[in-house]
Write a protein that holds these residues in place. Structure first.
Motif, PDB file in Angstrom:
ATOM      1  N   ILE A  12       0.873  -1.228  -0.138  1.00 19.41           N
ATOM      2  CA  ILE A  12       0.098   0.036  -0.171  1.00 19.41           C
ATOM      3  C   ILE A  12       0.862   1.018   0.082  1.00 19.41           C
ATOM      4  O   ILE A  12       0.654   2.229  -0.574  1.00 19.41           O
ATOM      5  N   HIS A  13       2.026   1.229   0.606  1.00 17.65           N
ATOM      6  CA  HIS A  13       2.824   2.410   0.653  1.00 17.65           C
ATOM      7  C   HIS A  13       3.373   2.716  -0.436  1.00 17.65           C
ATOM      8  O   HIS A  13       3.853   3.624  -0.878  1.00 17.65           O
ATOM      9  N   LYS A  20       2.064   9.578  -5.528  1.00 12.59           N
ATOM     10  CA  LYS A  20       2.786  10.555  -5.208  1.00 12.59           C
ATOM     11  C   LYS A  20       3.492  11.320  -6.478  1.00 12.59           C
ATOM     12  O   LYS A  20       3.354  12.340  -6.797  1.00 12.59           O
ATOM     13  N   MET A  21       4.211  10.106  -6.774  1.00 13.18           N
ATOM     14  CA  MET A  21       5.190  10.718  -7.766  1.00 13.18           C
ATOM     15  C   MET A  21       4.658  11.149  -9.175  1.00 13.18           C
ATOM     16  O   MET A  21       4.878  11.996  -9.688  1.00 13.18           O
ATOM     17  N   ASP A  27       1.602  17.711 -12.091  1.00 15.80           N
ATOM     18  CA  ASP A  27       1.644  19.044 -11.458  1.00 15.80           C
ATOM     19  C   ASP A  27       2.841  19.707 -12.040  1.00 15.80           C
ATOM     20  O   ASP A  27       2.472  21.080 -12.370  1.00 15.80           O
ATOM     21  N   ARG A  28       3.897  19.446 -12.365  1.00 22.11           N
ATOM     22  CA  ARG A  28       5.162  20.078 -13.010  1.00 22.11           C
ATOM     23  C   ARG A  28       4.828  20.333 -14.442  1.00 22.11           C
ATOM     24  O   ARG A  28       4.968  21.572 -14.952  1.00 22.11           O
TER      25      ARG A  28
END
Length: 58
Positions: A12-13, A20-21, A27-28
């Motif tokens: 899960i992590h 997230k990556m 976003d960038r």
């Protein structure tokens, strides 16, 4: 419970880190696209100003 902690939580992590990556990359890229778009809008505004001045003079 030990299996869940050692295997499932780890996976899960890993999935969360991957998300997230990906989010950070997207976003960038969106920020770069917005910067380019702002630049194009500035160029367009300058061109419209020049055209408007020429039409008023002519």
């Amino acid at each position: 419970m030990t299996y869940i902690e050692s295997h499932v939580e780890k996976e899960i992590h890993q999935i969360a880190d991957g998300h997230k990556m990906l989010y950070e990359k997207v976003d960038r890229e969106f920020k770069e696209i917005h910067e380019e778009l702002d630049e194009l809008k500035g160029t367009q505004a300058a061109q419209e100003f020049v055209i408007t001045r020429r039409l008023k003079q002519g």
